[in-house]
Design a protein around this motif. Sequence first.
Motif, short mmCIF file in Angstrom:
data_model
loop_
_atom_site.label_atom_id
_atom_site.label_comp_id
_atom_site.label_asym_id
_atom_site.label_seq_id
_atom_site.Cartn_x
_atom_site.Cartn_y
_atom_site.Cartn_z
N GLY A 21 0.69 -1.36 0.08
CA GLY A 21 0.01 -0.06 -0.02
C GLY A 21 0.97 1.23 -0.10
O GLY A 21 0.54 2.31 -0.62
N ILE A 22 2.05 1.14 0.75
CA ILE A 22 2.75 2.52 0.86
C ILE A 22 3.52 2.43 -0.53
O ILE A 22 3.69 4.02 -1.03
CB ILE A 22 3.73 2.07 1.77
CG1 ILE A 22 3.18 2.36 3.28
CG2 ILE A 22 5.10 3.27 1.73
CD1 ILE A 22 4.23 1.81 4.52
N PHE A 23 3.80 1.53 -1.12
CA PHE A 23 4.56 1.50 -2.28
C PHE A 23 3.40 1.87 -3.55
O PHE A 23 3.71 2.99 -4.33
CB PHE A 23 5.03 -0.09 -2.74
CG PHE A 23 5.70 0.20 -4.28
CD1 PHE A 23 6.65 0.84 -4.68
CD2 PHE A 23 5.21 -0.87 -5.28
CE1 PHE A 23 7.28 0.94 -5.97
CE2 PHE A 23 5.93 -0.83 -6.31
CZ PHE A 23 6.82 0.02 -6.76
N ALA A 24 2.34 1.75 -3.42
CA ALA A 24 1.22 2.08 -4.42
C ALA A 24 0.93 3.56 -4.28
O ALA A 24 0.95 4.36 -5.37
CB ALA A 24 0.08 1.26 -4.29
N ALA A 25 1.08 4.22 -2.93
CA ALA A 25 0.65 5.40 -2.85
C ALA A 25 1.94 6.21 -3.14
O ALA A 25 1.81 7.32 -3.75
CB ALA A 25 0.55 5.55 -1.02
N ASN A 26 3.21 5.74 -2.99
CA ASN A 26 4.23 6.40 -3.47
C ASN A 26 4.01 6.64 -5.08
O ASN A 26 4.65 7.67 -5.51
CB ASN A 26 5.66 5.79 -3.14
CG ASN A 26 5.93 5.89 -1.62
OD1 ASN A 26 5.37 6.86 -1.29
ND2 ASN A 26 6.94 5.23 -1.17
N LEU A 27 3.91 5.53 -5.70
CA LEU A 27 3.53 5.34 -7.22
C LEU A 27 2.55 6.51 -7.45
O LEU A 27 2.67 7.26 -8.70
CB LEU A 27 3.39 4.18 -7.79
CG LEU A 27 4.37 3.25 -7.83
CD1 LEU A 27 4.29 1.75 -8.17
CD2 LEU A 27 5.56 3.67 -8.80
N ILE A 28 1.38 6.67 -6.83
CA ILE A 28 0.32 7.53 -7.18
C ILE A 28 0.90 8.93 -7.25
O ILE A 28 0.50 9.87 -7.98
CB ILE A 28 -1.04 7.14 -6.49
CG1 ILE A 28 -1.31 5.70 -6.87
CG2 ILE A 28 -2.04 8.12 -6.55
CD1 ILE A 28 -2.75 5.29 -5.92
N ASN A 29 1.48 9.31 -5.87
CA ASN A 29 1.79 10.50 -5.73
C ASN A 29 2.93 11.09 -6.93
O ASN A 29 2.79 12.18 -7.37
CB ASN A 29 2.60 10.76 -4.18
CG ASN A 29 1.79 10.36 -3.12
OD1 ASN A 29 0.25 10.79 -3.13
ND2 ASN A 29 2.41 10.10 -2.10
N TYR A 30 3.63 10.14 -7.33
CA TYR A 30 4.88 10.41 -8.34
C TYR A 30 4.00 10.66 -9.54
O TYR A 30 4.60 11.67 -10.34
CB TYR A 30 5.51 9.31 -8.59
CG TYR A 30 6.68 9.40 -9.61
CD1 TYR A 30 7.60 10.33 -9.20
CD2 TYR A 30 6.86 8.73 -10.61
CE1 TYR A 30 8.71 10.53 -10.16
CE2 TYR A 30 7.84 9.04 -11.53
CZ TYR A 30 9.02 9.77 -11.30
OH TYR A 30 9.84 10.23 -12.28
N GLY A 31 2.92 9.95 -9.90
CA GLY A 31 2.17 10.01 -11.21
C GLY A 31 1.29 11.32 -11.21
O GLY A 31 1.52 12.24 -12.20
N THR A 32 0.55 11.47 -9.94
CA THR A 32 -0.34 12.87 -9.89
C THR A 32 0.56 14.10 -9.72
O THR A 32 -0.09 15.06 -10.08
CB THR A 32 -1.39 12.67 -8.79
OG1 THR A 32 -0.32 12.52 -7.40
CG2 THR A 32 -2.10 11.29 -8.83
N ALA A 33 1.92 13.97 -9.53
CA ALA A 33 2.67 15.22 -9.15
C ALA A 33 2.85 15.89 -10.56
O ALA A 33 3.05 17.16 -10.51
CB ALA A 33 3.83 14.89 -8.53
N SER A 34 2.67 15.06 -11.70
CA SER A 34 2.89 15.98 -13.12
C SER A 34 1.72 16.19 -13.45
O SER A 34 1.73 17.00 -14.83
CB SER A 34 3.45 14.83 -14.05
OG SER A 34 2.67 13.74 -14.23
N ILE A 35 0.48 16.25 -12.96
CA ILE A 35 -0.96 16.65 -13.35
C ILE A 35 -0.86 18.18 -13.32
O ILE A 35 -0.49 18.84 -12.48
CB ILE A 35 -2.00 16.22 -12.80
CG1 ILE A 35 -2.06 14.84 -12.70
CG2 ILE A 35 -3.31 16.95 -13.20
CD1 ILE A 35 -3.18 14.10 -12.14
#
Length: 359
Positions: A21-35
């Motif tokens: 879950g932590i890893f998934a959250a990190n990936l989501i944060n990394y992806g949404t930061a570029s929006i």
Amino acid sequence: MAPAKLRGMLNIGFQLMITIGIFAANLINYGTASIEGGWGWRVSLGLAAVPAVIITVGSLALPDTPNSLIERGYDDEAKAMLRKIRGTEDIHAEYDDLVAASAEAKSIDHPWSNILQRRYRPQLCMAILIPFFQQLTGINVIMFYAPVLFKTIGFGSDASLASAVISGIVNVFATFVSIATVDKLGRRKLFLQGGTQMLVSQLVVGTLIALKFGTTGVATDISTNYASIIVLFICFYVAAFAWSWGPLGWLVPSEIFPLEIRSAGQSITVSVNMLFTFIIAQVFLTALCHLKFGLFYFFAGWVVIMTVFVALFLPETKNVPIEEIVLVWKKHWFWGNFISDDDIHVGNLEVAKHTIEAA
């Protein structure tokens, strides 16, 4: 519900899901930061509804444990469930132990007051100290504030998020190490090895940051290679936590309480864990501003204390049935002083002793 010989591995599945879950959250944060437009954080926050829905739906299909069924008087259902989860018809001895333990638990009217009794002093101390120590390893400093921390030591905004993803990957794979070894090596060995590795990693990270940032907390000439070395040792630290204090901080408290105080003991464990998670999350940034590199030495000092505590006061619980765990405390050099022979209530004491010796 887990058999004693697999209890560690199956219980750590809980911690494995947390790391994923932590890893998934990190990936989501990394992806949404570029929006574009700066509203990516809304997507990140809103997606927390997904696991909430899964938990809610999953709870509808969650089966009762044999212990719970026996306590509520559903004896036939308890036997059927025990046969199902053990995969055998030969469940009579275990069922009798569960019935005896349940009968003793029902004789206790006030588990919250009973857990304060002298004979439960070992469990009460562990219920408080293990989650307390788990949070003072400093792991939440890394996992909560990894992007801030990595940006501070020389990475850009996107690079700091990427570094957080790297530490998340390490967290997941290191948890598999714990799953594979906890029922073979035991709890104590993982605690002691993980504590030593965390201590070394924190001292190295603190020293490397001190050499570049000094007491001002400012560095203008930090190189990518230098920062990468710091990230490497942070990953060593995360790996050590992920196969020791991370999963074992939940596993050990889950297997040390007899039924008569389990509800109170588990509640104390979770409450202490959440309390210090909250406190550290609130004070970290202020502490980092004031202590700077000294913050890593602060947590390293606590790692020394908790590792010594485990070495001296935590008995090995590997392969010991929960109904017989009292014998482990009775045989301990220190905790045995709090438990009298009259406090030991096990259906077949001689079999239990053989089980402990074999473990």
